[in-house]
Design a protein around this motif. Structure first.
Motif, PDB file in Angstrom:
ATOM      1  N   ARG A   1       0.832  -1.202   0.000  1.00 30.35           N
ATOM      2  CA  ARG A   1       0.000   0.000   0.000  1.00 30.35           C
ATOM      3  C   ARG A   1       0.871   1.258   0.000  1.00 30.35           C
ATOM      4  O   ARG A   1       0.561   2.226  -0.689  1.00 30.35           O
ATOM      5  CB  ARG A   1      -0.974  -0.008   1.180  1.00 30.35           C
TER       6      ARG A   1
ATOM      7  N   LEU B   1      -5.166   0.769  -3.910  1.00 36.21           N
ATOM      8  CA  LEU B   1      -5.440   1.268  -2.560  1.00 36.21           C
ATOM      9  C   LEU B   1      -6.896   1.056  -2.184  1.00 36.21           C
ATOM     10  O   LEU B   1      -7.205   0.579  -1.087  1.00 36.21           O
ATOM     11  CB  LEU B   1      -5.071   2.745  -2.458  1.00 36.21           C
TER      12      LEU B   1
ATOM     13  N   TRP C   1      -8.690  -1.712   0.806  1.00 31.20           N
ATOM     14  CA  TRP C   1      -9.261  -0.976   1.941  1.00 31.20           C
ATOM     15  C   TRP C   1     -10.572  -1.649   2.303  1.00 31.20           C
ATOM     16  O   TRP C   1     -11.410  -1.894   1.438  1.00 31.20           O
ATOM     17  CB  TRP C   1      -9.518   0.460   1.520  1.00 31.20           C
ATOM     18  N   HIS C   2     -10.790  -1.941   3.567  1.00 30.40           N
ATOM     19  CA  HIS C   2     -12.006  -2.615   4.001  1.00 30.40           C
ATOM     20  C   HIS C   2     -13.231  -1.784   3.610  1.00 30.40           C
ATOM     21  O   HIS C   2     -13.241  -0.561   3.805  1.00 30.40           O
ATOM     22  CB  HIS C   2     -11.984  -2.856   5.513  1.00 30.40           C
TER      23      HIS C   2
ATOM     24  N   THR D   1     -14.729   1.027   5.913  1.00 32.12           N
ATOM     25  CA  THR D   1     -13.981   2.250   6.212  1.00 32.12           C
ATOM     26  C   THR D   1     -13.399   2.912   4.964  1.00 32.12           C
ATOM     27  O   THR D   1     -12.791   3.976   5.070  1.00 32.12           O
ATOM     28  CB  THR D   1     -12.838   1.955   7.208  1.00 32.12           C
ATOM     29  N   ARG D   2     -13.572   2.312   3.817  1.00 32.48           N
ATOM     30  CA  ARG D   2     -12.996   2.799   2.560  1.00 32.48           C
ATOM     31  C   ARG D   2     -13.662   4.107   2.132  1.00 32.48           C
ATOM     32  O   ARG D   2     -14.890   4.219   2.128  1.00 32.48           O
ATOM     33  CB  ARG D   2     -13.194   1.740   1.474  1.00 32.48           C
TER      34      ARG D   2
ATOM     35  N   SER E   1      -1.678   0.588  12.188  1.00 35.88           N
ATOM     36  CA  SER E   1      -2.827   0.256  11.341  1.00 35.88           C
ATOM     37  C   SER E   1      -3.386  -1.103  11.681  1.00 35.88           C
ATOM     38  O   SER E   1      -2.643  -2.041  11.955  1.00 35.88           O
ATOM     39  CB  SER E   1      -2.401   0.238   9.868  1.00 35.88           C
TER      40      SER E   1
ATOM     41  N   TYR F   1      -6.806  -3.321   4.705  1.00 33.57           N
ATOM     42  CA  TYR F   1      -6.572  -2.251   5.664  1.00 33.57           C
ATOM     43  C   TYR F   1      -7.926  -1.829   6.232  1.00 33.57           C
ATOM     44  O   TYR F   1      -8.875  -1.605   5.483  1.00 33.57           O
ATOM     45  CB  TYR F   1      -5.901  -1.049   4.968  1.00 33.57           C
TER      46      TYR F   1
ATOM     47  N   ASP G   1      -8.253   0.495   9.519  1.00 35.88           N
ATOM     48  CA  ASP G   1      -8.127   1.861   9.997  1.00 35.88           C
ATOM     49  C   ASP G   1      -6.879   1.985  10.859  1.00 35.88           C
ATOM     50  O   ASP G   1      -6.158   1.009  11.072  1.00 35.88           O
ATOM     51  CB  ASP G   1      -9.373   2.308  10.761  1.00 35.88           C
TER      52      ASP G   1
END
Length: 136
Positions: A47, A59, A63-64, A67-68, A118, A129, A131
């Motif tokens: 990332r 990216l 990202w989950h 939370t993205r 993170s 990822y 947060d």
């Protein structure tokens, strides 16, 4: 043309490990192993490289979804990523890990540091990822 095609085969990976981009983070960005980093540290390094190389789709895809952000913007002109230091990589269980890191960047001559611990989760075999933990 992809970054993996543009970068010299022997060019050191932007994540700082002493190997080529193609054999390091590039394999998670492109090809058969795309999005298949084996652990949270490898994903975090890939990332960082994606930020360096403006790989916005990568990216967002790592990202989950809870939370993205809806979108990311490319680096502004005059941005130079200066390096990455992984300080800690902890495994809570088979599907939850944290990575503490410091990334250095200079934008239009002004340097700054991003220090973050993170949280990452593995879902359906893919690390994502989530947060940043408060107060890294």
């Amino acid at each position: 043309m992809s970054h993996i095609a543009k970068m010299a085969v022997s060019q050191t990976c932007p994540c700082g490990l002493p190997t080529s981009y193609r054999d390091c983070c590039g394999r998670w960005h492109y090809g058969a192993l795309r999005l298949r980093a084996p652990d949270a540290q490898a994903l975090m390094r890939s990332r960082y490289c994606a930020y360096v190389l403006d790989e916005i789709d990568y990216l967002l895809q790592t990202w989950h979804p809870t939370t993205r952000p809806a979108a990311l913007t490319p680096n502004e002109p005059g941005t130079k990523w200066l390096g990455l230091e992984v300080r800690r990589h902890d495994r809570q269980d088979a599907d939850h890990e944290t990575v503490e890191f410091v990334a250095r960047v200079r934008v239009n001559g002004r340097a700054s540091r991003i220090h973050e611990a993170s949280r990452f989760v593995r879902e359906a075999g893919q690390w994502l990822y989530v947060d940043a933990l408060p107060d890294a």
